[in-house]
Every structure is written in structure tokens, then in C-alpha cells.
Design a protein around this motif. Structure first.
Motif, mmCIF file in Angstrom:
data_model
loop_
_atom_site.group_PDB
_atom_site.id
_atom_site.type_symbol
_atom_site.label_atom_id
_atom_site.label_comp_id
_atom_site.label_asym_id
_atom_site.label_seq_id
_atom_site.Cartn_x
_atom_site.Cartn_y
_atom_site.Cartn_z
ATOM 1 N N GLY A 214 0.369 -1.399 -0.361
ATOM 2 C CA GLY A 214 -0.055 0.159 0.114
ATOM 3 C C GLY A 214 0.832 1.300 0.025
ATOM 4 N N PRO A 215 0.346 2.557 -0.018
ATOM 5 C CA PRO A 215 0.712 3.552 -0.108
ATOM 6 C C PRO A 215 1.775 3.749 1.253
ATOM 7 N N ALA A 216 1.134 3.443 2.403
ATOM 8 C CA ALA A 216 3.094 3.343 2.899
ATOM 9 C C ALA A 216 4.127 2.461 3.622
ATOM 10 N N SER A 217 3.478 1.348 2.551
ATOM 11 C CA SER A 217 4.622 0.587 2.689
ATOM 12 C C SER A 217 5.899 0.817 1.468
ATOM 13 N N GLY A 218 6.233 1.580 1.331
ATOM 14 C CA GLY A 218 7.529 1.967 0.406
ATOM 15 C C GLY A 218 7.790 1.092 -0.974
ATOM 16 N N SER A 219 6.186 0.084 -1.362
ATOM 17 C CA SER A 219 6.757 -0.355 -2.337
ATOM 18 C C SER A 219 5.659 0.407 -3.156
ATOM 19 N N ALA A 220 6.862 -0.027 -4.795
ATOM 20 C CA ALA A 220 5.977 0.367 -6.003
ATOM 21 C C ALA A 220 5.781 -0.516 -6.715
ATOM 22 N N THR A 221 5.516 -1.795 -6.370
ATOM 23 C CA THR A 221 4.452 -2.671 -6.945
ATOM 24 C C THR A 221 2.468 -2.566 -7.268
ATOM 25 N N GLY A 222 2.825 -1.654 -5.632
ATOM 26 C CA GLY A 222 1.155 -1.616 -5.660
ATOM 27 C C GLY A 222 0.007 -2.237 -5.393
ATOM 28 N N PRO A 223 -1.472 -2.250 -4.933
ATOM 29 C CA PRO A 223 -2.707 -3.507 -4.126
ATOM 30 C C PRO A 223 -2.823 -4.131 -5.599
ATOM 31 N N ASP A 224 -2.751 -3.155 -6.358
ATOM 32 C CA ASP A 224 -3.684 -4.168 -7.837
ATOM 33 C C ASP A 224 -3.107 -4.979 -8.273
ATOM 34 N N HIS A 225 -1.146 -4.028 -8.858
ATOM 35 C CA HIS A 225 -0.345 -5.334 -9.187
ATOM 36 C C HIS A 225 -0.413 -6.461 -8.189
ATOM 37 N N GLN A 226 0.160 -6.263 -7.142
ATOM 38 C CA GLN A 226 0.700 -7.199 -6.334
ATOM 39 C C GLN A 226 -1.112 -8.078 -5.883
ATOM 40 N N ALA A 227 -2.161 -8.256 -5.882
ATOM 41 C CA ALA A 227 -2.888 -8.606 -5.980
ATOM 42 C C ALA A 227 -2.907 -9.617 -7.123
ATOM 43 N N PHE A 228 -3.107 -9.024 -8.105
ATOM 44 C CA PHE A 228 -2.817 -10.300 -9.299
ATOM 45 C C PHE A 228 -1.791 -11.292 -9.287
ATOM 46 N N VAL A 229 -0.685 -10.657 -9.012
ATOM 47 C CA VAL A 229 0.144 -11.174 -8.615
ATOM 48 C C VAL A 229 0.563 -12.336 -7.588
ATOM 49 N N ALA A 230 -0.076 -12.301 -6.441
ATOM 50 C CA ALA A 230 -0.384 -13.149 -5.202
ATOM 51 C C ALA A 230 -1.466 -14.638 -5.891
#
Length: 335
Positions: A214-230
Motif C-alpha cells: 500500500g501507499p505507506a509500505s514503500g513498495s512500488a508494486t501497488g495493491p492492484d498489481h500485487q493482487a494479480f501476482v498473488a
């Protein structure tokens, strides 16, 4: 080549889906076009301008020990911003991709559930490659291909862990009981406990994605893309019960930016059709057999030239070549 250049013609992609055997709205368990309309109205795109994360070695999405994430892909078609409207653009999901995922869901649901017992192992054999960057003479970075072929035996109930055999040797991951199994480290028994309602299942996936990306995680992936990955990791790591597999495909159809790729080839040369999502100049594709809608594997393709290779290069590509059930880790199933 940028994301705009990589967009698929919606007429072409819809035509591809119509050519797939038996694929029409009449086949769907719900009216597919209504789902697409509702989905577009409620989903918004994440910031596509996040800084790329540093990478030196690529690992294939398939079967990392704890269901580790890979990247995926998604040709996001965006709505223009007009006048004083400064809202982020909306990522549209390709209706043809939604139809394809529903076809995959129908095929998964029609597959007989495997007769598994605690103490047994789910066997998977894969073949493919990943890419690593190595510094050559003069400081030039060189992309090197690494063999990622493997055999895996995943304990049905998690009591015996996971045995993995590659060209480098054999490793055993720790046992993972009912209380320790998760979306990122599933067992068959854990997957049996998941909801078969696509919306409820997707919310579970997003809860983890928002926490870690999410926004506070420092990740550049983002929830939408990570959901697809998961979801992709879940579908490939352990063969899920038919109802759960079907729900995972339908859940993926609700993620913004999922598109159809009409013609792809997996790591062993099999032709297929794919659904995909784009992130950070790469397109990750889930490849399906056009007739059976069976998942063949996954690959990640560069959309622009970089140190990793030329545009169009598959930097990871892993194909599923065998699956089954066995009573002993280290021994393939007897067919």
C-alpha cells in the motif's frame, strides 16, 4: 516501446475470444458484460509513475518457496482527464480478458476434485528460465539466462513441508501446519478453507496486498498489481480445489488493468492465449491452452529495451509440464 504502444486493439482481442470454443456470454455463470461495466465504474488506477525498484536477479513467479511474488502485466487502457477534472485516470479491464478468465473458471470448476489425504504430496514439474544481470568487462551489465526447471512435492496438510529438486540440488522447506499456512504460503488444506465467492476471495487477497504494498509500505508494486501476482502464485504453487481455482480466476477478472494477449508461446513451445497485466515496463502473462483453458504457465515480457534485453524478450518463462499426487516426497506419481 511504451505502454501506449503495447495496447491491444479491443476489437482484435474480443475477436480472439469469440474464436475460442464455446466462449460466449451464454456460457457464463453471470452476465459477463454487466460485470465488466460494474467493475469499470468502481475501480481506479494506482499511480503508474512510481520509481522502479532496483533488481539484479530475476526469479520466476512460479513456485517460490513461500509463494513469493513476481511481476505481472496488464495493458491498462486509461480514460482521459478533461478540463478541471484532476482525478487519476481509470484503468479499464479488457472485456475479452474477463471472458477468457470466466472460460478458465468454468473449465476449472468442471475438473474433478483430486482425492487427497493428509500425508500425501502434490507434485508439480516445471521447466523454464529466469534472467540475471552480471557485470562484464568494462563495467557493462550483461543479461544471463538461468535454468529454473524444477520438481516440487508440496505436503497436502503442510506437516512435511515442501521438497524441491533442481539442477543445483535438493532442498526442503519447513513444515507448514494449518495455523501457519497463508495466501503467501499455501497448502492444499489451506486452499480448501478459502471462500469460493470471488468478491470475498479478492478482498482477502487485497487485504494482504494493501498491507505489504500500500501507499505507506514503500513498495512500488501497488495493491492492484500485487493482487494479480498473488493470485497467479496461488494458482501455480499448489493445484487448488476446483471451486477455489474457479473463484481465483473470477477474482482476477475484477482487478483493474487485466487484458488479453491473443498469441503467446510458453517455455516449452506450446501455443496459447494469455491474460496479463503491465507494471514497470513489463508484461506478465498467464498462458492458457486455447481449447481446454488449462493453465500452461507464466512468462514476463519486456515492453521496452533495457539492460535486461530488447523489447519483446521473455525475461522469465516457466511452463507447467506435469502435475499429480504421490505418497512419497522425491518420487514422481505413477501414471
Amino acid at each position: 516501446m511504451n505502454a501506449d504502444d503495447a495496447r491491444l486493439d479491443p476489437v482484435e482481442s474480443a475477436g480472439t475470444v469469440r474464436r475460442l470454443p464455446g466462449l460466449s456470454d451464454a456460457d457464463l455463470p453471470f452476465h459477463g458484460h454487466h460485470r465488466v461495466r460494474e467493475h469499470l465504474l468502481r475501480e481506479t488506477a494506482r499511480d503508474a509513475g512510481a520509481a522502479p525498484r532496483p533488481r539484479f536477479r530475476r526469479r520466476p513467479a512460479l513456485f517460490l518457496a513461500a509463494g513469493a511474488a513476481t511481476c505481472a502485466v496488464a495493458l491498462a487502457v486509461t480514460l482521459g482527464v478533461s478540463g478541471s477534472d484532476q482525478r487519476p485516470p481509470v484503468a479499464r479491464t479488457d472485456p475479452a480478458a474477463v471472458q477468457l478468465l470466466d472460460r478458465a473458471a468454468l473449465a476449472a470448476h468442471a475438473t474433478p476434485a483430486p482425492a487427497v489425504r493428509d500425508g500425501q504430496f502434490l507434485y508439480t514439474r516445471t521447466t523454464g528460465h529466469s534472467t540475471a544481470l552480471s557485470e562484464a568487462k568494462g563495467g557493462r551489465m550483461e543479461a544471463l539466462r538461468t535454468d529454473e526447471s524444477a520438481e516440487r512435492w508440496v505436503s497436502v496438510d503442510g506437516s512435511s513441508g515442501t521438497l524441491t529438486r533442481t539442477a543445483k540440488g535438493t532442498t526442503t522447506d519447513p513444515a507448514r501446519g494449518k495455523d501457519k499456512a497463508s495466501i503467501n504460503g499455501p497448502t492444499y488444506r489451506f486452499l480448501e478453507s478459502l471462500p469460493t465467492d470471488p468478491d470475498r476471495l479478492l478482498e482477502m487477497v487485497y487485504a494482504d496486498a494493501r498491507l505489504n504494498h500500500g501507499p505507506a509500505s514503500g513498495s512500488a508494486t501497488g495493491p492492484d498489481h500485487q493482487a494479480f501476482v498473488a493470485i497467479g502464485d496461488l494458482l501455480r504453487t499448489v493445484e487448488a480445489p476446483p471451486g477455489v481455482s474457479a473463484a481465483l480466476y473470477r477474482a482476477a477478472a475484477r482487478i483493474p488493468g487485466v487484458v488479453l494477449v491473443p498469441e503467446v508461446t510458453d517455455a516449452v513451445g506450446r501455443k496459447g492465449v494469455a491474460v496479463a497485466r503491465i507494471h514497470d515496463g513489463e508484461r506478465t502473462e498467464w498462458i492458457f491452452d486455447q481449447k481446454t483453458m488449462r493453465l500452461l504457465g507464466e512468462r514476463t515480457v519486456l515492453l521496452k529495451d533495457s539492460a535486461w534485453g530488447k523489447a519483446g524478450t521473455p525475461v522469465t518463462s516457466v511452463a507447467i509440464v506435469a502435475r499429480g499426487i504421490t505418497t512419497e516426497a522425491g518420487q514422481p506419481p505413477v501414471h
